[in-house]
Design a protein around this motif. Structure first.
Motif, PDB file in Angstrom:
ATOM      1  N   LYS B 213      82.560 139.326  20.783  1.00 34.01           N
ATOM      2  CA  LYS B 213      81.145 138.975  20.623  1.00 34.01           C
ATOM      3  C   LYS B 213      80.854 138.584  19.183  1.00 34.01           C
ATOM      4  N   LYS B 214      81.422 139.342  18.261  1.00 31.29           N
ATOM      5  CA  LYS B 214      81.237 139.046  16.836  1.00 31.29           C
ATOM      6  C   LYS B 214      81.797 137.660  16.508  1.00 31.29           C
ATOM      7  N   GLU B 215      82.948 137.352  17.129  1.00 34.29           N
ATOM      8  CA  GLU B 215      83.599 136.061  16.876  1.00 34.29           C
ATOM      9  C   GLU B 215      82.708 134.907  17.358  1.00 34.29           C
ATOM     10  N   VAL B 216      82.140 135.062  18.549  1.00 36.33           N
ATOM     11  CA  VAL B 216      81.229 134.032  19.075  1.00 36.33           C
ATOM     12  C   VAL B 216      80.032 133.905  18.141  1.00 36.33           C
ATOM     13  N   ALA B 217      79.482 135.066  17.760  1.00 34.26           N
ATOM     14  CA  ALA B 217      78.290 135.077  16.908  1.00 34.26           C
ATOM     15  C   ALA B 217      78.579 134.372  15.581  1.00 34.26           C
ATOM     16  N   LYS B 218      79.759 134.601  15.039  1.00 37.26           N
ATOM     17  CA  LYS B 218      80.109 133.978  13.756  1.00 37.26           C
ATOM     18  C   LYS B 218      80.140 132.461  13.917  1.00 37.26           C
ATOM     19  N   TYR B 219      80.702 132.003  15.016  1.00 32.56           N
ATOM     20  CA  TYR B 219      80.773 130.557  15.243  1.00 32.56           C
ATOM     21  C   TYR B 219      79.367 129.962  15.345  1.00 32.56           C
ATOM     22  N   VAL B 220      78.490 130.677  16.074  1.00 28.99           N
ATOM     23  CA  VAL B 220      77.112 130.194  16.231  1.00 28.99           C
ATOM     24  C   VAL B 220      76.438 130.110  14.865  1.00 28.99           C
ATOM     25  N   VAL B 221      76.579 131.185  14.092  1.00 35.65           N
ATOM     26  CA  VAL B 221      75.903 131.231  12.784  1.00 35.65           C
ATOM     27  C   VAL B 221      76.488 130.171  11.838  1.00 35.65           C
ATOM     28  N   ASP B 222      77.805 130.016  11.849  1.00 31.05           N
ATOM     29  CA  ASP B 222      78.442 129.005  10.990  1.00 31.05           C
ATOM     30  C   ASP B 222      77.974 127.591  11.316  1.00 31.05           C
ATOM     31  N   ASN B 223      77.534 127.402  12.536  1.00 31.58           N
ATOM     32  CA  ASN B 223      77.136 126.050  12.955  1.00 31.58           C
ATOM     33  C   ASN B 223      75.625 125.893  13.137  1.00 31.58           C
ATOM     34  N   MET B 224      74.858 126.840  12.582  1.00 30.24           N
ATOM     35  CA  MET B 224      73.394 126.738  12.714  1.00 30.24           C
ATOM     36  C   MET B 224      72.872 125.614  11.819  1.00 30.24           C
ATOM     37  N   ASN B 225      71.877 124.904  12.327  1.00 32.39           N
ATOM     38  CA  ASN B 225      71.294 123.803  11.550  1.00 32.39           C
ATOM     39  C   ASN B 225      70.156 124.297  10.678  1.00 32.39           C
ATOM     40  N   LYS B 226      69.994 123.634   9.546  1.00 36.20           N
ATOM     41  CA  LYS B 226      68.863 123.938   8.669  1.00 36.20           C
ATOM     42  C   LYS B 226      67.591 123.374   9.313  1.00 36.20           C
ATOM     43  N   ASP B 227      66.476 124.005   9.051  1.00 35.03           N
ATOM     44  CA  ASP B 227      65.173 123.561   9.552  1.00 35.03           C
ATOM     45  C   ASP B 227      65.123 123.431  11.070  1.00 35.03           C
ATOM     46  N   CYS B 228      65.855 124.277  11.733  1.00 32.27           N
ATOM     47  CA  CYS B 228      65.829 124.278  13.205  1.00 32.27           C
ATOM     48  C   CYS B 228      65.386 125.667  13.664  1.00 32.27           C
ATOM     49  N   LEU B 229      64.472 125.674  14.621  1.00 30.51           N
ATOM     50  CA  LEU B 229      64.009 126.940  15.190  1.00 30.51           C
ATOM     51  C   LEU B 229      65.026 127.425  16.224  1.00 30.51           C
ATOM     52  N   TYR B 230      65.401 128.684  16.141  1.00 25.73           N
ATOM     53  CA  TYR B 230      66.307 129.249  17.148  1.00 25.73           C
ATOM     54  C   TYR B 230      65.579 130.334  17.932  1.00 25.73           C
ATOM     55  N   ILE B 231      65.530 130.143  19.235  1.00 26.64           N
ATOM     56  CA  ILE B 231      64.913 131.138  20.113  1.00 26.64           C
ATOM     57  C   ILE B 231      66.054 131.965  20.705  1.00 26.64           C
ATOM     58  N   LEU B 351      80.080 128.997  25.010  1.00 30.00           N
ATOM     59  CA  LEU B 351      80.928 129.416  23.892  1.00 30.00           C
ATOM     60  C   LEU B 351      81.493 130.804  24.186  1.00 30.00           C
ATOM     61  N   THR B 352      82.817 130.946  24.015  1.00 28.73           N
ATOM     62  CA  THR B 352      83.436 132.241  24.312  1.00 28.73           C
ATOM     63  C   THR B 352      84.219 132.802  23.125  1.00 28.73           C
ATOM     64  N   GLY B 353      84.227 132.086  22.020  1.00 27.43           N
ATOM     65  CA  GLY B 353      84.949 132.557  20.835  1.00 27.43           C
ATOM     66  C   GLY B 353      84.755 131.540  19.724  1.00 27.43           C
ATOM     67  N   TYR B 354      85.483 131.714  18.623  1.00 30.25           N
ATOM     68  CA  TYR B 354      85.358 130.747  17.536  1.00 30.25           C
ATOM     69  C   TYR B 354      86.057 129.458  17.972  1.00 30.25           C
ATOM     70  N   LYS B 355      85.326 128.398  18.151  1.00 29.70           N
ATOM     71  CA  LYS B 355      85.843 127.111  18.647  1.00 29.70           C
ATOM     72  C   LYS B 355      86.490 127.245  20.021  1.00 29.70           C
ATOM     73  N   GLU B 356      85.970 128.163  20.805  1.00 27.89           N
ATOM     74  CA  GLU B 356      86.487 128.342  22.164  1.00 27.89           C
ATOM     75  C   GLU B 356      85.339 128.237  23.138  1.00 27.89           C
ATOM     76  N   GLU B 357      85.547 127.501  24.207  1.00 30.59           N
ATOM     77  CA  GLU B 357      84.485 127.422  25.203  1.00 30.59           C
ATOM     78  C   GLU B 357      85.053 127.268  26.601  1.00 30.59           C
ATOM     79  N   ILE B 358      84.197 127.496  27.577  1.00 24.21           N
ATOM     80  CA  ILE B 358      84.602 127.318  28.973  1.00 24.21           C
ATOM     81  C   ILE B 358      83.549 126.449  29.645  1.00 24.21           C
TER      82      ILE B 358
END
Lengths: 317, 364
Positions: B213-231, B351-358
């Motif tokens: 879960k932490k790995e997925v979360a890290k990938y999401v955070v690393d790829n977050m856009n500036k000035d974008c609202l995240y719900i 997304l299921t991991g860092y650069k991993e998806e299904i």
């Protein structure tokens, strides 16, 4: 322990045959030379109906696929089925590749390849798929993937059971490679001899090296020279597969038609794998990365299959 | 003729969009004060419009509990029992019992986990039911996954039935960020597995899962856009994203972040919509509900069809661990608006991991 979890052939070789093989091992103090390996390549080329240059021999198909990945991974995604038998994902992860899995769903497990719009990818497909035993890509779908510039590696570990292959296409499609093994039908799992039938794109980049040892070489040559053992064990396995399929259905299992030396089944029996293990029988529980209640059972010899069925019958009361 | 009992819990699901996670007890009043609108009527109207077979004769509860939806249509029906101005769970139980006495072949009801428990109290396993979801949580596996599925089930139900669980969720605990689900009992339903939703399994808490879960979360955070609202939707996997950002997050509510800062905690549909309007770009991060695979339409009704329409499929990020998602045949959506469900339906990456998806299929 009866191991019906590893998709091995239950049919070993007789002591006499093994003694014969030992007579070919006088040179165990010598490295296997490439000139010798070429003889094996020639045998395999003839078996597959391709030129010798297209054959790459390695210690297990996982290693051959790993080598290909090392050469071609840059800027590419890896596409695999979920679940799938090959261990390519770990290598891809080490290389920092983006990994995309395609979820397989019963009962037909079909993959709608054309709707996925796959590009810039290395697509690794086991054919038949392990663990479902299904043939999950058609020729026109494969051509479509290749025409879009993807690299496709088809793992045909179960070829001798399915008798379906794409090896004949490697001449026409340079980015196609087919891997096969002598581990299963040829009964040499303990020696791990795999080979790749490769398109030009692979042939140009991957160099030939001597990756197997002398005992593996000697046994592989012998297994290919006299294919009776292979043919007999395949024929017995197909017979046993039909028997097991029929009996498991009688016992209330959902059994999916398989093209390989294993069956993918669904059962309502709680903790089936665990309870069989307690009785000394191993089957593969697929619930870890796939659905609860699904198992892969390798086709054993009659005695092994009967023991399995006896234990299941007892559980069913 | 198939004799069908019909009971609608007209207030089920009203707490959802206003973020109340249920209408048990005094929460109904609170939901009304917050401007909540009924959901169940729309659900049963959809089902009745979609049913194809005409050999149905209904025995229905009075007024908003059933009769008023049938009165507008061509089905034959008769009313069973009486209710006061405000309907209650006693009405549901009493009327369901009377329907059984009238000899109905199948009982169709609209509601949430609470309604399912009332029906179970009244009829037990004596008659089969079709449970149409309209509550907030609906963790019980007895429910079909959408009004379309309910209509199909009415069309093709025969005499093959199976047993499905009804769960008891402690709403107070749920509001307090805890999921406390107990087995309550079993109902009999038509045996058409593909139309039924699975039971919500408590998310796996093995150590390796936590790392994943932490790995997925890290990938999401690393790829977050500036000035974008995240719900951010509910669940422990999404909470890892908030943790990775170092912002607070409710476990079961909807929260919002912008440029790494929390700008909304436990927000309702209205607040979400106004936040989307106030920002140039918005993305939604959700995780499927374990067991039944819902991404929208269960547990997080604040992310309504209107919210989804505004955000668009390309801005929906679905995250999960492989051991959780791999056990799901497909994902589900039931936003309440068929068009939106259809747009989001089909193939989707999870997304299921860092650069991993299904690649999964979203069914609607």
């Amino acid at each position: 322990m009866i191991d019906l979890s590893s998709n091995e052939s239950p049919y070993g070789r007789s002591c006499e045959e093994l003694m014969d093989l030992c007579r070919g091992l006088e040179d165990l103090n010598r490295y296997l030379a490439y000139g010798e390996l070429e003889r094996l390549e020639r045998e395999l080329a003839e078996y597959c109906g391709v030129d010798k240059e297209r054959i790459f021999v390695g210690s297990g198909t996982d290693n051959l696929i790993r080598n290909a990945l090392l050469k071609f991974y840059k800027g590419m995604d890896l596409i695999v089925l979920n679940p799938c038998g090959n261990r390519v994902v770990e290598t891809a992860k080490d290389l920092g590749m983006r990994i995309r899995r395609i979820q397989l769903r019963p009962p037909e497990f079909r993959v709608d390849w054309k709707s996925l719009e796959i590009k810039k990818s290395i697509v690794a497909i086991d054919y038949p798929n392990n663990p479902t035993g299904q043939l999950l890509i058609e020729k026109n779908e494969l051509e479509c993937l290749l025409k879009n510039g993807n690299i496709v590696i088809i793992d045909e570990a179960g070829y001798e059971y399915s008798e379906r292959t794409f090896a004949g296409m490697v001449g026409a499609y340079e980015k196609l490679a087919v891997t096969r093994t002598l581990d299963k039908a040829f009964g040499l799992a303990g020696l791990r001899v795999g080979y790749m039938v490769a398109g030009d794109f692979f042939v140009k980049v991957i160099g030939k090296t001597v990756d197997i040892n002398r005992p593996a070489f000697v046994c592989a040559m012998e297994a290919l020279r006299d294919k009776r053992h292979m043919r007999e064990s395949v024929s017995k396995t197909l017979e046993e597969r039909e028997y097991l399929e029929y009996r498991l259905r009688e016992l209330g299992f959902d059994v999916y038609k398989s093209q390989a030396n294993y069956l993918c089944v669904r059962s309502e029996i709680a903790d089936l794998a665990l309870r069989l293990r307690e009785k000394g029988i191993l089957v593969e529980d697929l619930s870890r990365e796939w659905f609860d209640g699904y198992f892969r059972i390798s086709i054993g010899g009659r005695d092994e299959n009967s023991r399995l069925l006896e234990e299941i019958e007892l559980m069913c009361g | 003729m198939l004799k069908v009992g019909l009971i609608v819990n007209p207030i089920a699901g009203m707490g959802g969009k206003v973020g109340l996670k249920g209408t048990d007890g005094e929460m109904y009043e609170k939901a009304l004060n917050l401007g909540a609108k009924p959901i169940s009527p729309g659900r049963i109207e959809d089902v009745l419009d979609l049913v194809k077979r005409r050999d149905l004769y209904f025995f229905c509860a009075p007024g908003s509990m059933g009769e008023e939806y049938l009165a507008k249509r061509e089905f034959g029906f008769e009313r069973v029992g009486k209710t006061g101005d405000a309907t209650s769970r006693e009405d549901t139980r009493r009327i369901a019992k009377s329907m059984m006495d009238k000899g109905v072949d199948i009982l169709v009801f609209v509601g949430g986990d609470g309604t399912a428990r009332d029906i179970l109290d009244a009829v037990g396993m004596d008659i089969p039911v079709i449970a149409i979801p309209s509550g907030v949580k609906m963790f019980s596996s007895v429910f079909v996954f959408s009004p379309h599925a309910a209509a199909e089930m009415m069309d093709c139900c025969g005499d093959d039935f199976t047993e499905k669980e009804v769960l008891d969720i402690d709403e107070d605990a749920f509001r307090g960020n805890r999921l406390d689900a107990k087995y309550y009992g079993t109902l009999k339903v038509p045996n058409i597995q593909r139309l039924l939703q699975g039971k919500k399994a408590a998310s796996n808490v093995k150590h390796s899962t936590k790392d994943k879960k932490k790995e997925v979360a890290k990938y999401v955070v690393d790829n977050m856009n500036k000035d974008c609202l995240y719900i951010l939707g509910p669940g422990t996997t999404v909470k890892e994203v908030a943790d990775a950002l170092g912002v607070g997050k409710t476990l079961l509510g909807i929260d919002a972040v912008f440029n790494g800062e929390s700008i909304g905690i436990d927000i309702g549909e209205k607040e979400i919509l106004s936040l989307i309007d106030a920002h140039k770009k918005a993305k939604i991060i959700v995780t499927p509900i374990g067991g039944n695979g819902f991404i929208f339409g269960r547990g997080s009704r604040q992310i309504s069809s209107e919210v989804l329409r505004k955000v668009g499929k390309e801005n929906i990020i679905i995250i999960s661990t492989l051991d959780k998602i791999g056990g799901m045949e497909s994902l589900h959506i039931d936003s309440g608006e068929y068009k939106v469900d259809r747009e989001i339906g089909g193939k989707i990456n999870v997304l299921t991991g860092y650069k991993e998806e299904i690649i999964m299929e979203v069914k609607y």
